[in-house]
Design an enzyme around this catalytic site. Structure first.
Site, PDB file in Angstrom:
ATOM      1  N   ARG A  64      -5.199  -2.649   8.898  1.00 15.50           N
ATOM      2  CA  ARG A  64      -5.198  -4.044   8.746  1.00 15.50           C
ATOM      3  C   ARG A  64      -5.459  -4.631  10.106  1.00 15.50           C
ATOM      4  O   ARG A  64      -6.398  -4.728  10.494  1.00 15.50           O
ATOM      5  CB  ARG A  64      -3.935  -4.410   7.914  1.00 15.50           C
ATOM      6  CG  ARG A  64      -3.890  -5.726   7.234  1.00 15.50           C
ATOM      7  CD  ARG A  64      -2.565  -5.809   6.517  1.00 15.50           C
ATOM      8  NE  ARG A  64      -2.087  -5.125   5.547  1.00 15.50           N
ATOM      9  CZ  ARG A  64      -2.564  -5.370   4.464  1.00 15.50           C
ATOM     10  NH1 ARG A  64      -3.317  -6.528   4.039  1.00 15.50           N
ATOM     11  NH2 ARG A  64      -2.362  -4.713   3.318  1.00 15.50           N
ATOM     12  N   THR A  80       4.265   2.586   5.610  1.00 14.65           N
ATOM     13  CA  THR A  80       3.075   1.958   5.534  1.00 14.65           C
ATOM     14  C   THR A  80       2.258   2.891   6.539  1.00 14.65           C
ATOM     15  O   THR A  80       2.891   3.394   7.554  1.00 14.65           O
ATOM     16  CB  THR A  80       2.812   0.568   5.912  1.00 14.65           C
ATOM     17  OG1 THR A  80       1.599   0.230   6.254  1.00 14.65           O
ATOM     18  CG2 THR A  80       3.837   0.362   7.219  1.00 14.65           C
ATOM     19  N   ARG A 112       0.850  -4.809  -5.501  1.00 16.54           N
ATOM     20  CA  ARG A 112       0.861  -5.938  -4.910  1.00 16.54           C
ATOM     21  C   ARG A 112       1.088  -6.913  -5.956  1.00 16.54           C
ATOM     22  O   ARG A 112       0.165  -7.098  -6.826  1.00 16.54           O
ATOM     23  CB  ARG A 112      -0.395  -6.068  -4.052  1.00 16.54           C
ATOM     24  CG  ARG A 112      -0.616  -5.100  -2.898  1.00 16.54           C
ATOM     25  CD  ARG A 112      -1.829  -5.427  -2.045  1.00 16.54           C
ATOM     26  NE  ARG A 112      -2.288  -4.429  -1.420  1.00 16.54           N
ATOM     27  CZ  ARG A 112      -1.766  -3.830  -0.141  1.00 16.54           C
ATOM     28  NH1 ARG A 112      -0.569  -4.471   0.119  1.00 16.54           N
ATOM     29  NH2 ARG A 112      -2.487  -2.615   0.149  1.00 16.54           N
ATOM     30  N   ASP A 159      -0.083   1.949   8.569  1.00 16.82           N
ATOM     31  CA  ASP A 159      -0.453   1.238   9.687  1.00 16.82           C
ATOM     32  C   ASP A 159       0.520   1.269  10.573  1.00 16.82           C
ATOM     33  O   ASP A 159      -0.130   0.934  11.858  1.00 16.82           O
ATOM     34  CB  ASP A 159      -0.529  -0.509   9.258  1.00 16.82           C
ATOM     35  CG  ASP A 159      -1.584  -0.482   7.949  1.00 16.82           C
ATOM     36  OD1 ASP A 159      -2.399   0.417   7.691  1.00 16.82           O
ATOM     37  OD2 ASP A 159      -1.364  -1.781   7.322  1.00 16.82           O
ATOM     38  N   ASP A 199       5.393  -4.954   5.937  1.00 18.96           N
ATOM     39  CA  ASP A 199       6.002  -6.187   6.494  1.00 18.96           C
ATOM     40  C   ASP A 199       6.012  -7.214   5.271  1.00 18.96           C
ATOM     41  O   ASP A 199       6.888  -8.207   5.116  1.00 18.96           O
ATOM     42  CB  ASP A 199       5.034  -6.792   7.459  1.00 18.96           C
ATOM     43  CG  ASP A 199       3.740  -7.096   7.143  1.00 18.96           C
ATOM     44  OD1 ASP A 199       3.183  -6.171   6.308  1.00 18.96           O
ATOM     45  OD2 ASP A 199       2.838  -7.599   8.064  1.00 18.96           O
ATOM     46  N   ASP A 233       2.729  -0.723  11.800  1.00 18.89           N
ATOM     47  CA  ASP A 233       2.545  -2.278  12.114  1.00 18.89           C
ATOM     48  C   ASP A 233       3.858  -2.954  12.097  1.00 18.89           C
ATOM     49  O   ASP A 233       3.833  -4.174  11.893  1.00 18.89           O
ATOM     50  CB  ASP A 233       1.539  -3.077  11.353  1.00 18.89           C
ATOM     51  CG  ASP A 233       1.497  -3.210  10.057  1.00 18.89           C
ATOM     52  OD1 ASP A 233       2.234  -2.232   9.383  1.00 18.89           O
ATOM     53  OD2 ASP A 233       0.967  -3.936   9.537  1.00 18.89           O
ATOM     54  N   GLY A 241       0.789  -1.205  -0.228  1.00 12.59           N
ATOM     55  CA  GLY A 241      -0.168   0.107  -0.052  1.00 12.59           C
ATOM     56  C   GLY A 241       0.921   1.123  -0.012  1.00 12.59           C
ATOM     57  O   GLY A 241       1.843   1.482   0.745  1.00 12.59           O
TER      58      GLY A 241
HETATM   59  N1  ATP Z   1       5.509 -14.488   1.456  1.00 15.17           N
HETATM   60  C1  ATP Z   1       5.778 -13.504   0.435  1.00 15.17           C
HETATM   61  N2  ATP Z   1       6.798 -14.121  -0.623  1.00 15.17           N
HETATM   62  C2  ATP Z   1       7.067 -13.193  -1.701  1.00 15.17           C
HETATM   63  N3  ATP Z   1       6.606 -12.132  -1.918  1.00 15.17           N
HETATM   64  C3  ATP Z   1       5.715 -11.561  -0.782  1.00 15.17           C
HETATM   65  C4  ATP Z   1       5.540 -12.355   0.133  1.00 15.17           C
HETATM   66  N4  ATP Z   1       4.595 -11.581   1.148  1.00 15.17           N
HETATM   67  C5  ATP Z   1       4.590 -10.268   0.148  1.00 15.17           C
HETATM   68  N5  ATP Z   1       5.187 -10.160  -0.945  1.00 15.17           N
HETATM   69  C6  ATP Z   1       5.419  -9.365  -1.876  1.00 15.17           C
HETATM   70  O1  ATP Z   1       5.464  -8.103  -1.401  1.00 15.17           O
HETATM   71  C7  ATP Z   1       4.182  -7.314  -1.868  1.00 15.17           C
HETATM   72  C8  ATP Z   1       3.709  -6.233  -0.957  1.00 15.17           C
HETATM   73  O2  ATP Z   1       3.415  -7.058   0.427  1.00 15.17           O
HETATM   74  P1  ATP Z   1       1.853  -6.607   0.885  1.00 15.17           P
HETATM   75  O3  ATP Z   1       0.689  -6.600   0.101  1.00 15.17           O
HETATM   76  O4  ATP Z   1       1.528  -7.762   2.149  1.00 15.17           O
HETATM   77  O5  ATP Z   1       2.104  -5.058   1.468  1.00 15.17           O
HETATM   78  P2  ATP Z   1       3.296  -4.603   2.524  1.00 15.17           P
HETATM   79  O6  ATP Z   1       4.307  -4.495   2.052  1.00 15.17           O
HETATM   80  O7  ATP Z   1       2.812  -5.440   3.788  1.00 15.17           O
HETATM   81  O8  ATP Z   1       2.732  -3.230   2.757  1.00 15.17           O
HETATM   82  P3  ATP Z   1       1.016  -2.687   3.278  1.00 15.17           P
HETATM   83  O9  ATP Z   1       0.736  -3.741   4.457  1.00 15.17           O
HETATM   84  O10 ATP Z   1       1.414  -1.346   3.946  1.00 15.17           O
HETATM   85  O11 ATP Z   1       0.125  -2.524   2.014  1.00 15.17           O
HETATM   86  C9  ATP Z   1       3.247  -8.556  -2.197  1.00 15.17           C
HETATM   87  O12 ATP Z   1       2.401  -8.087  -3.128  1.00 15.17           O
HETATM   88  C10 ATP Z   1       4.499  -9.435  -2.818  1.00 15.17           C
HETATM   89  O13 ATP Z   1       4.715  -9.014  -4.136  1.00 15.17           O
HETATM   90  O1  F6P Z   2      -5.548  -0.755  -0.912  1.00 17.16           O
HETATM   91  P1  F6P Z   2      -5.837  -2.048  -0.695  1.00 17.16           P
HETATM   92  O2  F6P Z   2      -4.845  -3.080  -1.361  1.00 17.16           O
HETATM   93  O3  F6P Z   2      -7.322  -2.271  -0.478  1.00 17.16           O
HETATM   94  O4  F6P Z   2      -5.446  -2.409   0.784  1.00 17.16           O
HETATM   95  C1  F6P Z   2      -5.840  -1.997   1.932  1.00 17.16           C
HETATM   96  C2  F6P Z   2      -4.982  -2.207   3.234  1.00 17.16           C
HETATM   97  O5  F6P Z   2      -3.810  -1.370   2.941  1.00 17.16           O
HETATM   98  C3  F6P Z   2      -3.545  -0.749   4.123  1.00 17.16           C
HETATM   99  O6  F6P Z   2      -4.098   0.662   3.698  1.00 17.16           O
HETATM  100  C4  F6P Z   2      -2.319  -0.388   4.174  1.00 17.16           C
HETATM  101  O7  F6P Z   2      -1.409  -1.678   4.700  1.00 17.16           O
HETATM  102  C5  F6P Z   2      -4.360  -1.201   5.455  1.00 17.16           C
HETATM  103  O8  F6P Z   2      -4.521  -0.382   6.019  1.00 17.16           O
HETATM  104  C6  F6P Z   2      -5.507  -1.687   4.583  1.00 17.16           C
HETATM  105  O9  F6P Z   2      -5.963  -2.875   5.194  1.00 17.16           O
HETATM  106 MG    MG Z   3       1.633  -5.041   5.681  1.00 12.96          MG
END
Ligand code: ATP
Ligand code: F6P
Ligand code: MG
Length: 327
Positions: free
Chosen positions: A176, A130, A76, A132, A107, A134, A15
């Site tokens: 989240r 992020t 993503r 969040d 994360d 978190d 995000g």
């Molecule tokens: N277990 C995994 N193995 C490989 N790639 C991963 C894995 N988990 C996440 N990723 C990669 O990282 C990208 C971002 O992860 P995610 O959608 O969980 O967002 P984030 O980095 O946690 O940020 P936010 O939670 O703020 O949206 C995923 O779309 C994927 O490409």
């Molecule tokens: O924009 P998307 O893919 O709907 O994701 C929403 C999620 O992303 C965040 O905005 C950031 O991790 C969370 O607070 C929320 O749950």
């Molecule tokens: Mg995350």
């Protein structure tokens, strides 16, 4: 130990968050400062798989410190979760002749980066971006402060109409699985109750609290609800409450993605600038698979494994403050 880096890639993933642009700017300019050629990878891991890798320079990040979103775009990527996807990403990384990678994200992005490092030996450092908040190992993630300010501005407006109509409002905020946004913005906007997954006190507690508000002369109330709680989102909680207290006619607002946009606050701009510079230094010092964050206002490194698996605890003092100041 030091590491020679000639060419460095930077991407934003997951995000988007206000302040990501300031972080990209800081990474790019720190590279230029240290004689490293910076490359922008568009759309996170998706762009690495598609080969969207472009050279950047100090001027390509001009006038973005004040802009929300991310110049490099974010995504993503399901494909990056597969070994085949990561193999293609690696081939593009090598074709671009990059030596190291900075990942700005949450994360999930760090989990992907960990695999990329393990499978192909690519040095990688993460910057927590992020809304969040978190992520373990940093007191603040980039975008969180701006999101808090967006929430309180929106809830202040809801407060006006809630007061005029003597109404009960449920306002759902993002996060989240974490309640940091709800708890801190809830205190900041004077919410009567704050419902977060980490301290779920159930619907009966909420009912008691609203009854006390009635007795003590409150005519309107705002309940902040963190998404991700076990009692459901704001709509479900409002329905459950109305079933138990039919006299209440609650209104629900889900703030949604408004929380992810907007001009970054000064706090987020400074945080992002510090972490961008620190990320490049950290790679040059020979580190990998670590996140740069701030703890007690000093830059601190945390291994990805910890940043991903551990959780910052909700501060009990804040919960107490929320209870006391909302009577
Ligand atoms: N277990 C995994 N193995 C490989 N790639 C991963 C894995 N988990 C996440 N990723 C990669 O990282 C990208 C971002 O992860 P995610 O959608 O969980 O967002 P984030 O980095 O946690 O940020 P936010 O939670 O703020 O949206 C995923 O779309 C994927 O490409
Ligand atoms: O924009 P998307 O893919 O709907 O994701 C929403 C999620 O992303 C965040 O905005 C950031 O991790 C969370 O607070 C929320 O749950
Ligand atoms: Mg995350």
């Amino acid at each position: 130990m030091t590491r020679e880096i000639r060419r460095l890639g930077v991407l934003t993933s997951g995000g988007d968050a206000p302040g990501m642009n300031a972080a990209i700017r800081a990474v790019v300019r720190a590279c230029v400062h240290h004689g490293i050629k910076p490359y922008g990878i568009r759309e996170g891991y998706k762009g690495l798989i598609d080969g969207q890798i472009e050279p950047m320079n100090a001027r390509s990040v001009a006038n973005i410190i004040n802009q929300g979103g991310t110049l490099l775009k974010s995504a993503r990527s399901q494909a990056f979760r597969t070994p085949e996807g990561r193999q293609t990403a690696f081939e593009n990384f090598r074709s671009a002749d990059l030596d190291a990678l900075v990942v700005i994200g949450g994360d999930g992005s760090f989990t992907g980066a960990t695999l990329f490092e393990k499978e192909f030996g690519i040095p990688v450092v993460g910057i927590p971006g992020t809304i969040d908040n978190d992520i373990f190992g940093t007191d603040y993630t980039i975008g969180y402060d701006t999101a808090l300010n967006t929430v309180i501005e929106a809830v202040d407006k809801i407060r006006d109409t809630a007061t005029s109509h003597n109404r009960l409002f449920f306002v759902e905020v993002m996060g989240r699985d974490a309640g940091f946004i709800a708890l801190n913005s809830g205190i900041g906007c004077g919410a009567e109750e704050i419902l977060i997954p980490e301290a779920d006190r159930g619907i009966d507690h909420l009912i008691k609290s609203l009854e006390r508000s009635d007795r003590t002369g409150k005519t309107s109330s705002i309940v902040l609800v963190a998404e991700g709680g076990k009692d459901g989102g704001a709509f479900e909680i409002a329905k459950t409450l109305e079933a138990k207290l039919p006299d209440y006619e609650a209104r629900v607002t889900v703030l949604g993605h408004i929380q992810r946009g907007g001009r970054p606050s000064c706090f987020d701009r400074v945080l992002a600038s510090r972490l961008g510079v620190a990320a490049v230094k950290t790679l040059m010092a020979g580190n990998s698979c670590v996140m740069v964050g701030v703890r007690n206002n000093a830059v601190a490194l945390t291994p990805f494994a910890e940043a991903i698996s551990k959780h910052n605890a909700i501060d009990d003092e804040l919960l107490e403050v929320a209870d006391i100041v909302s009577i």
